[in-house]
Motif scaffolding. Structure first.
Motif, PDB file in Angstrom:
ATOM      1  N   GLN A  22       0.794  -1.213   0.000  1.00  0.00           N
ATOM      2  CA  GLN A  22       0.000   0.000   0.000  1.00  0.00           C
ATOM      3  C   GLN A  22       0.838   1.280   0.000  1.00  0.00           C
ATOM      4  OE1 GLN A  22      -2.753  -0.388   3.210  1.00  0.00           O
ATOM      5  NE2 GLN A  22      -4.181  -1.581   1.988  1.00  0.00           N
ATOM      6  N   GLY A  23       1.952   1.320   0.658  1.00  0.00           N
ATOM      7  CA  GLY A  23       2.771   2.515   0.695  1.00  0.00           C
ATOM      8  C   GLY A  23       3.667   2.664  -0.517  1.00  0.00           C
ATOM      9  N   ASP A  24       3.710   1.656  -1.363  1.00  0.00           N
ATOM     10  CA  ASP A  24       4.644   1.664  -2.478  1.00  0.00           C
ATOM     11  C   ASP A  24       4.438   2.818  -3.451  1.00  0.00           C
ATOM     12  OD1 ASP A  24       5.179  -1.927  -2.901  1.00  0.00           O
ATOM     13  OD2 ASP A  24       5.978  -0.484  -1.494  1.00  0.00           O
ATOM     14  N   ILE A  25       3.214   3.268  -3.686  1.00  0.00           N
ATOM     15  CA  ILE A  25       2.988   4.361  -4.632  1.00  0.00           C
ATOM     16  C   ILE A  25       3.666   5.637  -4.149  1.00  0.00           C
ATOM     17  CG2 ILE A  25       0.712   4.942  -3.659  1.00  0.00           C
ATOM     18  CD1 ILE A  25       1.613   5.249  -7.354  1.00  0.00           C
ATOM     19  N   VAL A  26       3.615   5.930  -2.869  1.00  0.00           N
ATOM     20  CA  VAL A  26       4.265   7.130  -2.341  1.00  0.00           C
ATOM     21  C   VAL A  26       5.782   6.961  -2.377  1.00  0.00           C
ATOM     22  CG1 VAL A  26       4.495   8.638  -0.324  1.00  0.00           C
ATOM     23  CG2 VAL A  26       2.254   7.736  -0.947  1.00  0.00           C
ATOM     24  N   ASP A  27       6.281   5.759  -2.061  1.00  0.00           N
ATOM     25  CA  ASP A  27       7.720   5.494  -2.163  1.00  0.00           C
ATOM     26  C   ASP A  27       8.196   5.639  -3.611  1.00  0.00           C
ATOM     27  OD1 ASP A  27       7.994   4.955   0.565  1.00  0.00           O
ATOM     28  OD2 ASP A  27       7.522   2.834   0.287  1.00  0.00           O
ATOM     29  N   ALA A  82      12.786  12.030   0.295  1.00  0.00           N
ATOM     30  CA  ALA A  82      12.474  11.009   1.293  1.00  0.00           C
ATOM     31  C   ALA A  82      11.036  11.178   1.764  1.00  0.00           C
ATOM     32  CB  ALA A  82      13.415  11.126   2.485  1.00  0.00           C
ATOM     33  N   VAL A  83      10.380  10.055   2.030  1.00  0.00           N
ATOM     34  CA  VAL A  83       9.034  10.077   2.581  1.00  0.00           C
ATOM     35  C   VAL A  83       9.150  10.383   4.075  1.00  0.00           C
ATOM     36  CG1 VAL A  83       6.953   8.727   3.034  1.00  0.00           C
ATOM     37  CG2 VAL A  83       8.229   8.369   0.898  1.00  0.00           C
ATOM     38  N   VAL A  84       8.483  11.457   4.512  1.00  0.00           N
ATOM     39  CA  VAL A  84       8.532  11.812   5.934  1.00  0.00           C
ATOM     40  C   VAL A  84       7.214  11.536   6.639  1.00  0.00           C
ATOM     41  CG1 VAL A  84      10.372  13.509   5.719  1.00  0.00           C
ATOM     42  CG2 VAL A  84       8.009  14.240   5.459  1.00  0.00           C
ATOM     43  N   HIS A  85       6.139  11.377   5.869  1.00  0.00           N
ATOM     44  CA  HIS A  85       4.836  11.095   6.468  1.00  0.00           C
ATOM     45  C   HIS A  85       3.992  10.336   5.452  1.00  0.00           C
ATOM     46  CE1 HIS A  85       1.539  11.704   9.255  1.00  0.00           C
ATOM     47  NE2 HIS A  85       0.785  12.141   8.268  1.00  0.00           N
ATOM     48  N   LEU A  86       3.253   9.348   5.938  1.00  0.00           N
ATOM     49  CA  LEU A  86       2.417   8.543   5.049  1.00  0.00           C
ATOM     50  C   LEU A  86       1.145   8.148   5.778  1.00  0.00           C
ATOM     51  CD1 LEU A  86       2.019   6.852   2.433  1.00  0.00           C
ATOM     52  CD2 LEU A  86       3.256   5.022   3.579  1.00  0.00           C
ATOM     53  N   ILE A  87       0.017   8.380   5.125  1.00  0.00           N
ATOM     54  CA  ILE A  87      -1.266   7.897   5.643  1.00  0.00           C
ATOM     55  C   ILE A  87      -1.790   6.890   4.636  1.00  0.00           C
ATOM     56  CG2 ILE A  87      -3.654   8.483   6.206  1.00  0.00           C
ATOM     57  CD1 ILE A  87      -2.663  11.251   7.045  1.00  0.00           C
ATOM     58  N   ASN A  88      -1.894   5.643   5.072  1.00  0.00           N
ATOM     59  CA  ASN A  88      -2.378   4.596   4.173  1.00  0.00           C
ATOM     60  C   ASN A  88      -3.400   3.689   4.858  1.00  0.00           C
ATOM     61  OD1 ASN A  88      -0.719   3.162   5.849  1.00  0.00           O
ATOM     62  ND2 ASN A  88       0.538   2.274   4.251  1.00  0.00           N
ATOM     63  N   TYR A  93      -7.541   5.806  -0.396  1.00  0.00           N
ATOM     64  CA  TYR A  93      -6.963   7.130  -0.222  1.00  0.00           C
ATOM     65  C   TYR A  93      -5.531   6.999   0.285  1.00  0.00           C
ATOM     66  CZ  TYR A  93      -6.313  11.715   2.057  1.00  0.00           C
ATOM     67  OH  TYR A  93      -5.831  12.934   2.455  1.00  0.00           O
ATOM     68  N   ARG A  94      -4.633   7.797  -0.232  1.00  0.00           N
ATOM     69  CA  ARG A  94      -3.259   7.866   0.258  1.00  0.00           C
ATOM     70  C   ARG A  94      -2.881   9.336   0.387  1.00  0.00           C
ATOM     71  NH1 ARG A  94      -4.132   3.540   0.855  1.00  0.00           N
ATOM     72  NH2 ARG A  94      -3.133   1.649   0.211  1.00  0.00           N
ATOM     73  N   PHE A  95      -2.081   9.616   1.402  1.00  0.00           N
ATOM     74  CA  PHE A  95      -1.526  10.950   1.570  1.00  0.00           C
ATOM     75  C   PHE A  95      -0.089  10.777   2.000  1.00  0.00           C
ATOM     76  CE2 PHE A  95      -0.325  14.568   4.208  1.00  0.00           C
ATOM     77  CZ  PHE A  95      -0.565  15.606   3.324  1.00  0.00           C
ATOM     78  N   GLY A  96       0.802  11.466   1.336  1.00  0.00           N
ATOM     79  CA  GLY A  96       2.210  11.390   1.695  1.00  0.00           C
ATOM     80  C   GLY A  96       2.859  12.753   1.666  1.00  0.00           C
ATOM     81  N   VAL A  97       3.847  12.915   2.524  1.00  0.00           N
ATOM     82  CA  VAL A  97       4.648  14.139   2.548  1.00  0.00           C
ATOM     83  C   VAL A  97       6.092  13.734   2.273  1.00  0.00           C
ATOM     84  CG1 VAL A  97       5.450  16.099   3.912  1.00  0.00           C
ATOM     85  CG2 VAL A  97       3.102  15.279   4.174  1.00  0.00           C
ATOM     86  N   LEU A  98       6.694  14.412   1.313  1.00  0.00           N
ATOM     87  CA  LEU A  98       8.083  14.148   0.943  1.00  0.00           C
ATOM     88  C   LEU A  98       8.941  15.341   1.323  1.00  0.00           C
ATOM     89  CD1 LEU A  98       7.480  12.943  -2.744  1.00  0.00           C
ATOM     90  CD2 LEU A  98       7.453  11.551  -0.676  1.00  0.00           C
ATOM     91  N   ALA A  99      10.161  15.062   1.723  1.00  0.00           N
ATOM     92  CA  ALA A  99      11.169  16.103   1.907  1.00  0.00           C
ATOM     93  C   ALA A  99      12.021  16.066   0.646  1.00  0.00           C
ATOM     94  CB  ALA A  99      12.016  15.828   3.135  1.00  0.00           C
ATOM     95  N   LEU A 100      11.993  17.156  -0.111  1.00  0.00           N
ATOM     96  CA  LEU A 100      12.719  17.223  -1.377  1.00  0.00           C
ATOM     97  C   LEU A 100      13.859  18.228  -1.257  1.00  0.00           C
ATOM     98  CD1 LEU A 100      12.767  16.329  -4.385  1.00  0.00           C
ATOM     99  CD2 LEU A 100      11.337  18.331  -4.869  1.00  0.00           C
TER     100      LEU A 100
END
Length: 131
Positions: A22-27, A82-88, A93-100
């Protein structure tokens, strides 16, 4: 002894394996942001995307949103993501926060995805300077 365990193992695999992916799309998106691959990122866009890049915010069609992301990467070549936050917790529904990290500074990327016809699509993408 092993025969009775086989059906239980198969059922467990069917239940646990999809949860692990489930988290793979954000990764995956994190990797695409690191490589500045706007073309591949846009493949995950829904037909229209609510897009905010720095202070510019609007709803754009998929092709125009890709152009805006490409321009962002041209001005801010990424060096790390890098993924810093993930709601799965919701299967649709998915929500992710990345540090770019880019050549010109650090950015916070918030990605909202909704499942349509069994596939997650980006409905909202926000790229803001990290505070």
């Amino acid at each position: 002894m092993i025969r009775p365990l086989l059906p239980a193992l198969i059922v467990l695999t069917q239940i646990c394996f999809p949860l692990a992916l489930q988290g793979d799309i954000v990764d995956t998106l994190s990797g695409l942001f690191k490589s500045a691959n706007s073309k591949e990122i846009s493949k995950s866009f829904s037909s229209s995307v609510e897009l905010k890049v720095n202070e510019e915010e609007d709803v754009y069609p998929k092709a125009q949103a890709e152009q805006i992301i490409r321009e962002f990467f041209t001005k801010n070549p990424p060096s790390a993501s890098a993924v810093v936050h993930l709601i799965n917790t919701n299967p649709n529904y998915r929500f992710g926060v990345l540090a770019l990290n880019t050549k010109n500074g650090k950015f916070r990327v918030a990605v909202t995805l909704k499942k349509t016809s069994g596939t997650f699509f980006i409905t909202e993408l926000r790229i803001e300077p990290d505070k």
